[in-house]
Structure formats: C-alpha cells, structure tokens
Design an enzyme around this catalytic site. Sequence first.
Site, PDB file in Angstrom:
ATOM      1  CE  LYS A  88      -0.702 -76.676 -12.280  1.00 23.48           C
ATOM      2  NZ  LYS A  88      -1.794 -76.307 -11.386  1.00 23.48           N
ATOM      3  NE  ARG A 127       0.877 -74.375  -5.192  1.00 22.37           N
ATOM      4  CZ  ARG A 127      -0.207 -74.036  -5.849  1.00 22.37           C
ATOM      5  NH1 ARG A 127      -1.161 -74.889  -6.045  1.00 22.37           N
ATOM      6  NH2 ARG A 127      -0.379 -72.823  -6.290  1.00 22.37           N
ATOM      7  NE  ARG A 129      -0.085 -66.604 -18.266  1.00 21.29           N
ATOM      8  CZ  ARG A 129      -0.215 -67.748 -17.592  1.00 21.29           C
ATOM      9  NH1 ARG A 129      -0.744 -68.800 -18.158  1.00 21.29           N
ATOM     10  NH2 ARG A 129       0.203 -67.835 -16.349  1.00 21.29           N
ATOM     11  NE  ARG A 170       0.214 -60.837 -14.120  1.00 24.72           N
ATOM     12  CZ  ARG A 170       0.077 -62.036 -13.584  1.00 24.72           C
ATOM     13  NH1 ARG A 170      -0.916 -62.813 -13.931  1.00 24.72           N
ATOM     14  NH2 ARG A 170       0.939 -62.460 -12.697  1.00 24.72           N
ATOM     15  NE  ARG A 183       4.337 -66.609 -11.350  1.00 22.29           N
ATOM     16  CZ  ARG A 183       3.676 -66.148 -12.410  1.00 22.29           C
ATOM     17  NH1 ARG A 183       3.954 -64.969 -12.901  1.00 22.29           N
ATOM     18  NH2 ARG A 183       2.730 -66.867 -12.955  1.00 22.29           N
TER      19      ARG A 183
HETATM   20  P1  AMP Z   1      -2.946 -71.547  -8.073  1.00 21.50           P
HETATM   21  O1  AMP Z   1      -4.085 -70.999  -8.853  1.00 21.50           O
HETATM   22  O2  AMP Z   1      -2.969 -73.073  -8.006  1.00 21.50           O
HETATM   23  O3  AMP Z   1      -1.613 -71.028  -8.512  1.00 21.50           O
HETATM   24  O4  AMP Z   1      -3.138 -71.060  -6.568  1.00 21.50           O
HETATM   25  C1  AMP Z   1      -3.209 -69.702  -6.237  1.00 21.50           C
HETATM   26  C2  AMP Z   1      -2.811 -69.481  -4.779  1.00 21.50           C
HETATM   27  O5  AMP Z   1      -3.691 -70.227  -3.915  1.00 21.50           O
HETATM   28  C3  AMP Z   1      -1.425 -69.981  -4.420  1.00 21.50           C
HETATM   29  O6  AMP Z   1      -0.441 -69.042  -4.713  1.00 21.50           O
HETATM   30  C4  AMP Z   1      -1.564 -70.224  -2.926  1.00 21.50           C
HETATM   31  O7  AMP Z   1      -1.539 -69.003  -2.213  1.00 21.50           O
HETATM   32  C5  AMP Z   1      -2.974 -70.780  -2.826  1.00 21.50           C
HETATM   33  N1  AMP Z   1      -2.995 -72.260  -2.951  1.00 21.50           N
HETATM   34  C6  AMP Z   1      -3.607 -72.997  -3.915  1.00 21.50           C
HETATM   35  N2  AMP Z   1      -3.430 -74.307  -3.723  1.00 21.50           N
HETATM   36  C7  AMP Z   1      -2.678 -74.418  -2.609  1.00 21.50           C
HETATM   37  C8  AMP Z   1      -2.131 -75.519  -1.888  1.00 21.50           C
HETATM   38  N3  AMP Z   1      -2.321 -76.776  -2.290  1.00 21.50           N
HETATM   39  N4  AMP Z   1      -1.405 -75.244  -0.764  1.00 21.50           N
HETATM   40  C9  AMP Z   1      -1.226 -73.988  -0.340  1.00 21.50           C
HETATM   41  N5  AMP Z   1      -1.681 -72.912  -0.972  1.00 21.50           N
HETATM   42  C10 AMP Z   1      -2.414 -73.107  -2.097  1.00 21.50           C
END
Ligand code: AMP
Length: 190
Positions: free
Chosen positions: A14, A89, A128, A134, A145
Amino acid sequence: MFNLILFGPPGAGKGTQAVKIADKFGWKHVSTGDILRAEVSQGTPLGLKVKSVMEAGHLVSDDLLIEIMESVFVGNKHVNGFVLDGFPRTLNQAQELDRMLLKHNRKVNLVLALKVDEKELVTRLLIRAQEQGRKDDTEEVIKNRLVQYHHHTQPLIDYYQEKGLFKEVKGVGGIDEIFTSLSREIETWK
Ligand code: AMP
C-alpha cells in the site's frame, strides 16, 4: 481537488502504491504512520505520548489522529489532492474526516482497497520477515495482524460502500501492473 483513501492489508504494498499515485497525479501523500514515526524519532511531546502505544501495535487515540489531520489540511490548503495512507482507521476517524473536509468544501472522492489473497500475504510477510531478520514475525503473529486489519477495516468498507465510494483492486502481480489498475480506477472516477 481529489481525495483518495487507500486501504490495504499489511504486506499488500500500500505504501509503495500511495507514493506512486501521489507522484503521478501531483497529490500529497499523507501516511499517518510516517508522521507518527517521525514524531517518535524526534522525541517531540506528541512522539513521547504515542511511543509506547505504537510499540505495542495498538491504535493511537482518535483525538490525536484528528488533531494531526487537521494540521495537515490547514498546512496544505493549496494542494490538488491527498492520498491518505493509514487514515482513517476507525469509524469515528472516518466521520471526523468527512466533517473536516466539508469545512474546507471538500469530500472523500474515492476509496480503493488492494485485495490480496490471505495465503499469498502470509507468504510475502514471512519472506519479508526472514529478509529483515525479524524472528518475532511468525506465521501466527502475521495471521493475527491480518485478522486485526480485517476487524478494523470492515466497518470502514461498509461505511464507504454505502456512500458508493468503495472499489476493490487486485493487489497481486508486479508493482507496475497493480499501479496501472489503481490509476485506471482513479482516472475513471476523476
Ligand atoms: P502504519 O505505518 O500505518 O502501520 O502505522 C503505524 C502505527 O501508527 C500503527 O500501528 C498505530 O499505532 C499508529 N497509527 C497510524 N495511523 C493511525 C490511525 N489512523 N489511527 C490510529 N493509530 C494510527
């Protein structure tokens, strides 16, 4: 002005596609994950607040996210469009997004979701994890997940489907092939 939301499970590519779309159409790519990670690494008050929540893999509070997005919109009044990656989200975030956009005479124009077969995703994420060393990313954690993703995303899909804004795109294949499908969808909707 075009506002696109991109959904996609972990491992669907994405982020890569969001960058390419923003580049092609001259829109601003907004990744809330990137914004939050930058706050954490700079040790800002916001970063200190969200560090442990992020490390635990939980969602940061809606209030903070909405505050972040308000400042993104205020600070980018003259852009042609946004590609939202990682936001909204939750249903509450989606409703607040509508309210914020309306305030600026804007709306969500299209929601695209990358669709990738679950088995394919697990395989990709395992490769990955191995490449990045990891060892914690086991098949079970990866599956969890994905369950979490579907659990959080389904109500949002329903929300945008009711508005007639939701479209799924095949997320399997080469980066360019997937990008072509996404671009085609955007061009038909624009
Ligand atoms: P991502 O890179 O989009 O997977 O985001 C990494 C982390 O940032 C997530 O696991 C959340 O802890 C936080 N995060 C990012 N976007 C949001 C959102 N829209 N709402 C809540 N937490 C977010």
